[in-house]
Scaffold this motif. Sequence first.
Motif, PDB file in Angstrom:
ATOM      1  N   PHE A  15      21.352 -51.442 -53.899  1.00 29.57           N
ATOM      2  CA  PHE A  15      21.981 -50.382 -53.136  1.00 29.57           C
ATOM      3  C   PHE A  15      21.104 -50.069 -51.931  1.00 29.57           C
ATOM      4  O   PHE A  15      19.887 -50.194 -51.994  1.00 29.57           O
ATOM      5  CB  PHE A  15      22.152 -49.105 -53.972  1.00 29.57           C
ATOM      6  N   LYS A  16      21.746 -49.670 -50.880  1.00 30.12           N
ATOM      7  CA  LYS A  16      21.028 -49.258 -49.677  1.00 30.12           C
ATOM      8  C   LYS A  16      21.311 -47.788 -49.431  1.00 30.12           C
ATOM      9  O   LYS A  16      22.426 -47.319 -49.604  1.00 30.12           O
ATOM     10  CB  LYS A  16      21.481 -50.069 -48.457  1.00 30.12           C
ATOM     11  N   ARG A  17      20.309 -47.075 -48.999  1.00 28.75           N
ATOM     12  CA  ARG A  17      20.454 -45.647 -48.735  1.00 28.75           C
ATOM     13  C   ARG A  17      20.762 -45.439 -47.255  1.00 28.75           C
ATOM     14  O   ARG A  17      20.115 -46.010 -46.384  1.00 28.75           O
ATOM     15  CB  ARG A  17      19.175 -44.914 -49.097  1.00 28.75           C
ATOM     16  N   ILE A  18      21.783 -44.632 -46.995  1.00 32.84           N
ATOM     17  CA  ILE A  18      22.164 -44.283 -45.634  1.00 32.84           C
ATOM     18  C   ILE A  18      22.176 -42.768 -45.534  1.00 32.84           C
ATOM     19  O   ILE A  18      22.752 -42.085 -46.384  1.00 32.84           O
ATOM     20  CB  ILE A  18      23.556 -44.840 -45.273  1.00 32.84           C
ATOM     21  N   GLU A  19      21.558 -42.256 -44.501  1.00 34.48           N
ATOM     22  CA  GLU A  19      21.548 -40.820 -44.289  1.00 34.48           C
ATOM     23  C   GLU A  19      22.103 -40.519 -42.904  1.00 34.48           C
ATOM     24  O   GLU A  19      21.845 -41.254 -41.955  1.00 34.48           O
ATOM     25  CB  GLU A  19      20.121 -40.274 -44.389  1.00 34.48           C
ATOM     26  N   PHE A  20      22.863 -39.435 -42.815  1.00 36.75           N
ATOM     27  CA  PHE A  20      23.342 -38.987 -41.521  1.00 36.75           C
ATOM     28  C   PHE A  20      23.504 -37.478 -41.566  1.00 36.75           C
ATOM     29  O   PHE A  20      23.594 -36.872 -42.629  1.00 36.75           O
ATOM     30  CB  PHE A  20      24.655 -39.678 -41.112  1.00 36.75           C
ATOM     31  N   LYS A  21      23.505 -36.891 -40.390  1.00 37.54           N
ATOM     32  CA  LYS A  21      23.596 -35.437 -40.293  1.00 37.54           C
ATOM     33  C   LYS A  21      25.008 -35.033 -39.912  1.00 37.54           C
ATOM     34  O   LYS A  21      25.703 -35.759 -39.215  1.00 37.54           O
ATOM     35  CB  LYS A  21      22.624 -34.921 -39.238  1.00 37.54           C
ATOM     36  N   MET A  22      25.407 -33.860 -40.392  1.00 38.63           N
ATOM     37  CA  MET A  22      26.684 -33.289 -39.993  1.00 38.63           C
ATOM     38  C   MET A  22      26.513 -31.782 -39.867  1.00 38.63           C
ATOM     39  O   MET A  22      25.622 -31.198 -40.478  1.00 38.63           O
ATOM     40  CB  MET A  22      27.799 -33.654 -40.975  1.00 38.63           C
ATOM     41  N   THR A  23      27.361 -31.191 -39.082  1.00 39.37           N
ATOM     42  CA  THR A  23      27.285 -29.753 -38.880  1.00 39.37           C
ATOM     43  C   THR A  23      27.779 -29.025 -40.122  1.00 39.37           C
ATOM     44  O   THR A  23      28.425 -29.620 -40.995  1.00 39.37           O
ATOM     45  CB  THR A  23      28.130 -29.325 -37.667  1.00 39.37           C
ATOM     46  N   THR A  24      27.493 -27.744 -40.186  1.00 39.30           N
ATOM     47  CA  THR A  24      27.949 -26.973 -41.348  1.00 39.30           C
ATOM     48  C   THR A  24      29.469 -26.889 -41.388  1.00 39.30           C
ATOM     49  O   THR A  24      30.071 -26.916 -42.468  1.00 39.30           O
ATOM     50  CB  THR A  24      27.360 -25.553 -41.321  1.00 39.30           C
ATOM     51  N   LEU A  25      30.097 -26.835 -40.214  1.00 37.36           N
ATOM     52  CA  LEU A  25      31.560 -26.803 -40.174  1.00 37.36           C
ATOM     53  C   LEU A  25      32.140 -28.110 -40.724  1.00 37.36           C
ATOM     54  O   LEU A  25      33.087 -28.094 -41.522  1.00 37.36           O
ATOM     55  CB  LEU A  25      32.045 -26.580 -38.741  1.00 37.36           C
ATOM     56  N   GLN A  26      31.557 -29.236 -40.329  1.00 34.87           N
ATOM     57  CA  GLN A  26      32.022 -30.532 -40.847  1.00 34.87           C
ATOM     58  C   GLN A  26      31.811 -30.613 -42.360  1.00 34.87           C
ATOM     59  O   GLN A  26      32.672 -31.099 -43.096  1.00 34.87           O
ATOM     60  CB  GLN A  26      31.277 -31.670 -40.159  1.00 34.87           C
ATOM     61  N   TYR A  27      30.659 -30.134 -42.814  1.00 31.73           N
ATOM     62  CA  TYR A  27      30.364 -30.174 -44.247  1.00 31.73           C
ATOM     63  C   TYR A  27      31.329 -29.292 -45.034  1.00 31.73           C
ATOM     64  O   TYR A  27      31.795 -29.677 -46.104  1.00 31.73           O
ATOM     65  CB  TYR A  27      28.918 -29.758 -44.497  1.00 31.73           C
ATOM     66  N   ASP A  28      31.642 -28.119 -44.503  1.00 30.60           N
ATOM     67  CA  ASP A  28      32.596 -27.232 -45.174  1.00 30.60           C
ATOM     68  C   ASP A  28      33.976 -27.876 -45.256  1.00 30.60           C
ATOM     69  O   ASP A  28      34.649 -27.806 -46.294  1.00 30.60           O
ATOM     70  CB  ASP A  28      32.692 -25.889 -44.453  1.00 30.60           C
ATOM     71  N   ARG A  29      34.403 -28.508 -44.182  1.00 27.86           N
ATOM     72  CA  ARG A  29      35.697 -29.210 -44.199  1.00 27.86           C
ATOM     73  C   ARG A  29      35.687 -30.345 -45.207  1.00 27.86           C
ATOM     74  O   ARG A  29      36.667 -30.560 -45.925  1.00 27.86           O
ATOM     75  CB  ARG A  29      36.009 -29.759 -42.809  1.00 27.86           C
ATOM     76  N   LEU A  30      34.591 -31.069 -45.253  1.00 28.54           N
ATOM     77  CA  LEU A  30      34.448 -32.167 -46.211  1.00 28.54           C
ATOM     78  C   LEU A  30      34.536 -31.652 -47.644  1.00 28.54           C
ATOM     79  O   LEU A  30      35.249 -32.220 -48.472  1.00 28.54           O
ATOM     80  CB  LEU A  30      33.114 -32.891 -45.973  1.00 28.54           C
ATOM     81  N   LYS A  31      33.838 -30.583 -47.939  1.00 23.64           N
ATOM     82  CA  LYS A  31      33.867 -30.014 -49.290  1.00 23.64           C
ATOM     83  C   LYS A  31      35.258 -29.524 -49.658  1.00 23.64           C
ATOM     84  O   LYS A  31      35.724 -29.743 -50.777  1.00 23.64           O
ATOM     85  CB  LYS A  31      32.863 -28.846 -49.391  1.00 23.64           C
ATOM     86  N   ARG A  32      35.951 -28.858 -48.704  1.00 25.48           N
ATOM     87  CA  ARG A  32      37.310 -28.382 -48.983  1.00 25.48           C
ATOM     88  C   ARG A  32      38.254 -29.555 -49.253  1.00 25.48           C
ATOM     89  O   ARG A  32      39.062 -29.515 -50.174  1.00 25.48           O
ATOM     90  CB  ARG A  32      37.832 -27.540 -47.820  1.00 25.48           C
TER      91      ARG A  32
END
Length: 96
Positions: A15-32
């Motif tokens: 497995f390869k690890r990938i990290e990226f950043k997102m804004t809190t608004l994007q994260y909230d939309r993703l969680k919803r």
Amino acid sequence: MALKRKSRRRKKIKFKRIEFKMTTLQYDRLKRYCSKHKLTPVRLVRKALNVYIDRFGPELDHIRIPVGKNQLSIFDIVDKLALESDLVESPQMKAD
């Protein structure tokens, strides 16, 4: 008594690890979205990447995507017209 065979070792899955950043608004939309569709964020990203890679991966690797027998292409028509124009021009050139 039968001899016991040695079991083969399973090939380790890498497995390869990938990290990226997102804004809190994007994260909230993703969680919803994930909670509504009963997914985890990781599964959602994997599915989205798989769809994208399956669609555009062969084009990047210069692999022809299989096309059905009945499906026409623009290039088939262009090639056919080019062949017909060559056939039409050939008798005229011979006459000259």
